[in-house]
Scaffold this active site. Structure first.
Site, mmCIF file in Angstrom:
data_model
loop_
_atom_site.group_PDB
_atom_site.id
_atom_site.type_symbol
_atom_site.label_atom_id
_atom_site.label_comp_id
_atom_site.label_asym_id
_atom_site.label_seq_id
_atom_site.Cartn_x
_atom_site.Cartn_y
_atom_site.Cartn_z
ATOM 1 N N LYS A 13 -39.358 1.590 34.539
ATOM 2 C CA LYS A 13 -38.419 2.723 34.455
ATOM 3 C C LYS A 13 -37.474 2.550 33.270
ATOM 4 C CE LYS A 13 -36.747 2.250 38.671
ATOM 5 N NZ LYS A 13 -37.511 1.099 39.207
ATOM 6 N N ARG A 88 -32.034 6.074 45.537
ATOM 7 C CA ARG A 88 -32.896 5.021 46.052
ATOM 8 C C ARG A 88 -33.176 5.194 47.536
ATOM 9 N NH1 ARG A 88 -32.316 1.004 41.985
ATOM 10 N NH2 ARG A 88 -33.519 -0.871 42.362
ATOM 11 N N ARG A 127 -40.838 -11.175 33.260
ATOM 12 C CA ARG A 127 -39.517 -10.777 32.777
ATOM 13 C C ARG A 127 -38.501 -11.901 33.013
ATOM 14 N NH1 ARG A 127 -36.977 -5.376 35.235
ATOM 15 N NH2 ARG A 127 -36.342 -6.610 37.012
ATOM 16 N N ARG A 136 -32.230 -12.622 35.659
ATOM 17 C CA ARG A 136 -31.275 -11.938 36.524
ATOM 18 C C ARG A 136 -31.240 -12.645 37.867
ATOM 19 N NH1 ARG A 136 -33.127 -5.756 36.433
ATOM 20 N NH2 ARG A 136 -32.973 -6.094 38.667
ATOM 21 N N ARG A 147 -36.690 -6.725 47.487
ATOM 22 C CA ARG A 147 -36.580 -5.465 46.727
ATOM 23 C C ARG A 147 -37.812 -4.595 46.948
ATOM 24 N NH1 ARG A 147 -35.562 -8.327 41.345
ATOM 25 N NH2 ARG A 147 -35.972 -6.349 40.309
#
Ligand code: ADP
Length: 189
Positions: A13, A88, A127, A136, A147
């Site tokens: 996204k 969300r 990532r 992160r 998630r």
């Protein structure tokens, strides 16, 4: 152009939002980025969000709805915006409908990036390994599993929600970045 980019964590996204920003001159509004900025700045909202985000849960609706409502009023959003990571869940989608109604705005489309879970896990691991300054806090196995669980339980129902409204465009998010952006452009034209 006013869009929602919908899709699981790691669907691309953010990458596609950046490409759309350049193409349409509209701004990317990423609730994840905004919450991480608030956490880094140490604001009350940021502190509250930080621990919730680290475990992969959703931050309370009223926080993100408030953030987006304020942000949409900024002058740079007059050219349009791409919502990335918001809404969300159905409650956020309904709050967005009300908010846009009050502001006399409407969405042009909701673009779903469809990606299989197995691919998401390997993308996010990649990532995490490549992020400068370290991964992160929520790019780890436990938080990622959470998630994905939250996505399927709470966010995926939005595919039906926007499908029924006739604004949903589904794009194969597993193709190359350029192919995906080409498909999005085609879906929007
Ligand atoms: P990703 O899509 O890769 O999971 P994001 O940057 O969009 O990452 O979001 C990271 C975290 O920020 C989420 O797991 C959640 O805790 C919080 N967050 C972002 N957007 C929202 C939202 N609309 N509602 C609630 N929490 C959110």
């Amino acid at each position: 152009m006013k869009l929602i980019l919908l899709g699981p964590p790691g669907a691309g996204k953010g990458t596609q939002a950046k490409i759309l920003e350049d193409k349409f001159g509209c701004v990317q509004l990423s609730t994840g980025d905004m919450l991480r900025a608030a956490a880094a700045a140490g604001t009350d909202v940021g502190k509250q969000a930080e621990t919730i985000m680290a475990r992969g849960d959703l931050v309370p609706d009223e926080i993100v709805v408030g953030i987006i409502s304020d942000r949409v009023d900024e002058p740079d959003c007059a050219k349009g915006f791409i919502l990335d990571g918001f809404p969300r869940n159905v409650a956020q989608a309904e709050a967005l409908d009300n908010m846009l109604g009050e502001k006399d705005l409407s969405l042009d489309a909701v673009v779903e990036l469809a990606v299989d879970d197995a691919i998401l896990v390997s993308r996010i691991e990649k990532r995490a390994a490549e992020t400068e300054g370290g991964p992160r806090a929520d790019d780890n196995v436990d938080a990622l599993r959470k998630r994905l669980e939250v996505y399927h339980a709470q966010t995926a129902p939005l595919i039906g929600y926007y499908g029924e409204k006739g604004v949903l465009k589904t794009v194969d998010g597993m193709a190359d970045i350029d192919e995906v952006s080409g498909e999005i452009a085609a879906a929007l034209s």
